[in-house]
Design a protein around this motif. Structure first.
Motif, mmCIF file in Angstrom:
data_model
loop_
_atom_site.group_PDB
_atom_site.id
_atom_site.type_symbol
_atom_site.label_atom_id
_atom_site.label_comp_id
_atom_site.label_asym_id
_atom_site.label_seq_id
_atom_site.Cartn_x
_atom_site.Cartn_y
_atom_site.Cartn_z
ATOM 1 N N ARG A 1 0.845 -1.203 0.000
ATOM 2 C CA ARG A 1 0.000 0.000 0.000
ATOM 3 C C ARG A 1 0.876 1.247 0.000
ATOM 4 O O ARG A 1 1.923 1.288 0.663
ATOM 5 C CB ARG A 1 -0.909 0.009 1.224
ATOM 6 N N ASP B 1 0.379 5.515 0.476
ATOM 7 C CA ASP B 1 -0.515 6.624 0.818
ATOM 8 C C ASP B 1 -0.306 7.741 -0.199
ATOM 9 O O ASP B 1 0.663 8.494 -0.126
ATOM 10 C CB ASP B 1 -0.203 7.103 2.237
ATOM 11 N N ARG C 1 -9.593 4.633 -4.597
ATOM 12 C CA ARG C 1 -8.582 3.580 -4.566
ATOM 13 C C ARG C 1 -8.103 3.241 -5.981
ATOM 14 O O ARG C 1 -8.903 3.087 -6.897
ATOM 15 C CB ARG C 1 -9.155 2.336 -3.885
ATOM 16 N N THR D 1 -6.469 8.474 -3.479
ATOM 17 C CA THR D 1 -5.745 8.699 -2.221
ATOM 18 C C THR D 1 -4.972 7.481 -1.730
ATOM 19 O O THR D 1 -4.100 7.612 -0.872
ATOM 20 C CB THR D 1 -6.727 9.126 -1.109
ATOM 21 N N GLU D 2 -5.292 6.292 -2.249
ATOM 22 C CA GLU D 2 -4.580 5.082 -1.850
ATOM 23 C C GLU D 2 -4.163 4.313 -3.093
ATOM 24 O O GLU D 2 -4.957 4.169 -4.033
ATOM 25 C CB GLU D 2 -5.469 4.160 -1.002
#
Length: 306
Positions: free
Chosen positions: A140, A142, A235, A270-271
């Protein structure tokens, strides 16, 4: 009431996607993508998702099918997930048993199942005769608060294009994808030769973003790419980043992925998520350079019928 297992129905798509999102929050699923996968699966895959139901509520899911594009016959897969708050009712066991019966009828002699790397999950698989094989990481990044590496200057013979630029004729992208996939670390060998199947399963998939997919060209020849999917909200995920054999060692995959990430952030995502085989050192190093962090690990488990 007891748990029942039955075939997926179109009206199950939202519940199926919700369970998958709860179980694998680092992968992208939507009701639309689940329904699309079912409707457009290759006939030879015999793809038949299953659901577990208790008192009218969906509490478990299974993706079940054959690996139709492998030169080795008799390979099947089942990926089972139960709602985190509905475990302990026998749904997982019943889904596995039903899936195995289906796959045996289809001639499967070797089954593959991805299992999250947690003691209870691994014990569940091992108890049913599955042995652990290779592992893979979910990662992941950020995008909202993290810092992406700056865009790099392009070599004079390199050009970056959007996947949307190939909408009229994506066949060259198919050839590049097929070549990159053939060299991916995996327990299963794939022969990616069916262009029409690739169009259905990859290029026209509702999660694929042609606009955020980036392709690197060298002197006009397709050399590397980073394929992007999004949930249409916040996402974003890269599902394949690869380089043609003749162009490796020049950092082109990094250039393509960096471009895609910057454009995804500019578009409001945002991710960012991605996945890597744990033995794929070069790609893990690239993702570490971007700032990705491992958020989960899964282990492929294999069961053979004799």
């Amino acid at each position: 009431m007891t748990v029942i297992v039955r075939d997926f129905r179109p009206q199950d798509a939202e519940g199926f996607a919700r369970i998958r999102r709860l179980s694998l929050p680092f992968m992208l699923f939507t009701a639309e993508s689940i329904a699309y996968d079912v409707a457009h699966a290759h006939p030879e895959a015999h793809f038949q998702p299953l659901v577990a139901e208790k008192d009218g509520e969906l509490i478990g899911t299974a993706q079940v099918g054959l690996v139709y594009d492998s030169p080795q016959p008799g390979q099947g897969y089942l990926n089972v997930f139960v709602h985190p708050e509905r475990q302990g009712h026998g749904a997982g066991s019943l889904l596995v048993r039903t899936a195995e019966e289906r796959l045996a009828v289809l001639g499967s002699t070797k089954l593959f199942a991805w299992v999250l790397d947690a003691p209870a999950n691994r014990a569940f698989a091992e108890k049913r005769g599955y042995r652990a094989s290779r592992s893979a990481h979910f990662l992941r990044l950020d995008l909202a608060n993290g810092t992406l590496p700056p865009r790099q200057a392009l070599p004079p013979d390199v050009e970056l294009r959007s996947g949307a630029d190939f909408a009229d004729d994506p066949r060259p992208l198919f050839a590049l994808d097929a070549e990159a996939l053939a060299d991916e670390p995996s327990d299963i060998a794939h022969e990616f030769t069916d262009y029409e199947a690739w169009l259905r399963e990859t290029w026209n998939h509702p999660l694929l973003s042609h606009e955020l997919t980036t392709v690197a060209l060298v002197d006009g020849h397709l050399a590397a790419f980073s394929a992007a999917r999004t949930d249409g909200a916040t996402r974003y995920g890269t599902v394949m980043t690869g380089t043609g054999r003749a162009f490796r060692g020049r950092g082109l995959a990094k250039l393509a992925k960096n471009d895609s990430l910057h454009r995804a952030r500019a578009a409001g995502y945002t991710e960012a998520f991605t996945g890597n085989d744990s033995g794929n050192g070069p790609m893990l190093a690239i993702n570490d350079w971007f700032g990705y962090e491992v958020c989960a690990t899964e282990v492929c488990h294999v069961r053979e019928f004799h």
